[in-house]
Enzyme design. Sequence first.
Site, PDB file in Angstrom:
ATOM      1  N   ASP A  14      -8.030 -14.605  -1.684  1.00  0.00           N
ATOM      2  CA  ASP A  14      -8.878 -13.460  -1.339  1.00  0.00           C
ATOM      3  C   ASP A  14      -9.418 -12.755  -2.574  1.00  0.00           C
ATOM      4  O   ASP A  14      -8.989 -13.028  -3.698  1.00  0.00           O
ATOM      5  CB  ASP A  14      -8.095 -12.470  -0.448  1.00  0.00           C
ATOM      6  CG  ASP A  14      -6.682 -12.201  -0.959  1.00  0.00           C
ATOM      7  OD1 ASP A  14      -6.396 -12.526  -2.126  1.00  0.00           O
ATOM      8  OD2 ASP A  14      -5.864 -11.667  -0.194  1.00  0.00           O
ATOM      9  N   ASN A  54       2.897  -5.028   6.632  1.00  0.00           N
ATOM     10  CA  ASN A  54       2.580  -5.146   8.065  1.00  0.00           C
ATOM     11  C   ASN A  54       2.416  -6.619   8.458  1.00  0.00           C
ATOM     12  O   ASN A  54       1.775  -6.938   9.451  1.00  0.00           O
ATOM     13  CB  ASN A  54       1.315  -4.348   8.419  1.00  0.00           C
ATOM     14  CG  ASN A  54       0.088  -4.846   7.651  1.00  0.00           C
ATOM     15  OD1 ASN A  54       0.153  -5.807   6.893  1.00  0.00           O
ATOM     16  ND2 ASN A  54      -1.041  -4.176   7.855  1.00  0.00           N
ATOM     17  N   HIS A 106       0.739  -8.966   7.002  1.00  0.00           N
ATOM     18  CA  HIS A 106      -0.527  -9.657   6.760  1.00  0.00           C
ATOM     19  C   HIS A 106      -0.319 -10.773   5.739  1.00  0.00           C
ATOM     20  O   HIS A 106       0.583 -10.698   4.899  1.00  0.00           O
ATOM     21  CB  HIS A 106      -1.644  -8.699   6.338  1.00  0.00           C
ATOM     22  CG  HIS A 106      -1.557  -8.108   4.965  1.00  0.00           C
ATOM     23  ND1 HIS A 106      -1.322  -6.767   4.751  1.00  0.00           N
ATOM     24  CD2 HIS A 106      -1.705  -8.650   3.739  1.00  0.00           C
ATOM     25  CE1 HIS A 106      -1.333  -6.525   3.453  1.00  0.00           C
ATOM     26  NE2 HIS A 106      -1.543  -7.653   2.807  1.00  0.00           N
ATOM     27  N   GLU A 157      -5.341  -8.931   8.365  1.00  0.00           N
ATOM     28  CA  GLU A 157      -4.602  -7.796   8.913  1.00  0.00           C
ATOM     29  C   GLU A 157      -4.216  -8.065  10.373  1.00  0.00           C
ATOM     30  O   GLU A 157      -4.793  -8.947  11.013  1.00  0.00           O
ATOM     31  CB  GLU A 157      -5.480  -6.537   8.834  1.00  0.00           C
ATOM     32  CG  GLU A 157      -5.879  -6.138   7.416  1.00  0.00           C
ATOM     33  CD  GLU A 157      -4.757  -5.418   6.649  1.00  0.00           C
ATOM     34  OE1 GLU A 157      -3.574  -5.546   7.030  1.00  0.00           O
ATOM     35  OE2 GLU A 157      -5.086  -4.737   5.662  1.00  0.00           O
TER      36      GLU A 157
HETATM   37  C1  GLP Z   1      -2.202  -7.947  -0.895  1.00  0.00           C
HETATM   38  C2  GLP Z   1      -2.702  -9.382  -1.058  1.00  0.00           C
HETATM   39  C3  GLP Z   1      -1.785 -10.366  -0.380  1.00  0.00           C
HETATM   40  C4  GLP Z   1      -0.368 -10.089  -0.828  1.00  0.00           C
HETATM   41  C5  GLP Z   1       0.077  -8.724  -0.379  1.00  0.00           C
HETATM   42  C6  GLP Z   1       1.474  -8.362  -0.816  1.00  0.00           C
HETATM   43  O1  GLP Z   1      -2.648  -7.346   0.257  1.00  0.00           O
HETATM   44  N1  GLP Z   1      -4.023  -9.578  -0.578  1.00  0.00           N
HETATM   45  O2  GLP Z   1      -2.188 -11.685  -0.710  1.00  0.00           O
HETATM   46  O3  GLP Z   1       0.504 -11.063  -0.300  1.00  0.00           O
HETATM   47  O4  GLP Z   1      -0.822  -7.762  -0.935  1.00  0.00           O
HETATM   48  O5  GLP Z   1       1.442  -7.932  -2.138  1.00  0.00           O
HETATM   49  P1  GLP Z   1       2.683  -7.730  -3.064  1.00  0.00           P
HETATM   50  O6  GLP Z   1       3.136  -9.084  -3.460  1.00  0.00           O
HETATM   51  O7  GLP Z   1       2.168  -6.940  -4.236  1.00  0.00           O
HETATM   52  O8  GLP Z   1       3.711  -6.978  -2.289  1.00  0.00           O
END
Ligand code: GLP
Length: 244
Positions: A63, A129, A131, A136
């Site tokens: 993304d 959540n 995702h 989402e």
């Molecule tokens: C973001 C990214 C996801 C990631 C998530 C969790 O929303 N787009 O790809 O898995 O955050 O992030 P973190 O690893 O910093 O907790």
Amino acid sequence: MNIIVVKNEQELAQKAYDIIANMIEQKPNGVLGCATGGSPVGIYELMRKNKPNTSGITTVNLDEYINLDFANPKSYHYYMNEELFAHLPFKANYLPNGMKENAEEACADYEKVLEAHPVDLQLLGIGENAHIAFNEPGTSFESTTHVIELTESTRQANRRYFEREEDVPTHAITMGIKSIMRAKSIVLVASGEKKADAIKAMIEGEITEECPASILQKHNDVTIVVDEAAFSKCEKSKLDVVMA
Ligand code: GLP
């Protein structure tokens, strides 16, 4: 699902790194799906240190924010460059183009990239959540690469990376659930108590679009690497778990 429970973030990074290094060895011209956020940082550190032979490897990222210049340190282009691409040679690196004027076109372009480069191993983190990428809750399981409006909870979770609240982007381009599920194998990493509800819902909950990560129950080659805190709400007895 193969579930590996580890003691800390260091062990988590090592386990996930081993899986990635093994793929690179088995498929020197393979496609690695990369993730951003805090979770993969230790994994990329090990890649920089151990320098597996990535010269034939193509990467595709999950993304990218919309309207965040690639030179902006908060963009995922910048992150990937800092963490990995500037340090190891790759055949090619792809991320969605969040700067393209027509975002729908950028999504279609990216689906073409994914078609040309089917993912061998996709690395995933998970949001609080549940995702995955930026899909989402409520996103269709049939979705391919698309534009998404970030939920307030995701914007709050990502707030720490930005100076001011108003700087946190509102939209992103993300691989869809269907795009992610096409990967031949998947490794999802998560650590900390904040992820415990998401991990429980993903592993033990019903498969529903309200819990995007729950779709992974249907994939035939998924490894979940979690620390004890992230795994703490799961009913261990019911599961076939490897305690690392
Ligand atoms: C973001 C990214 C996801 C990631 C998530 C969790 O929303 N787009 O790809 O898995 O955050 O992030 P973190 O690893 O910093 O907790």
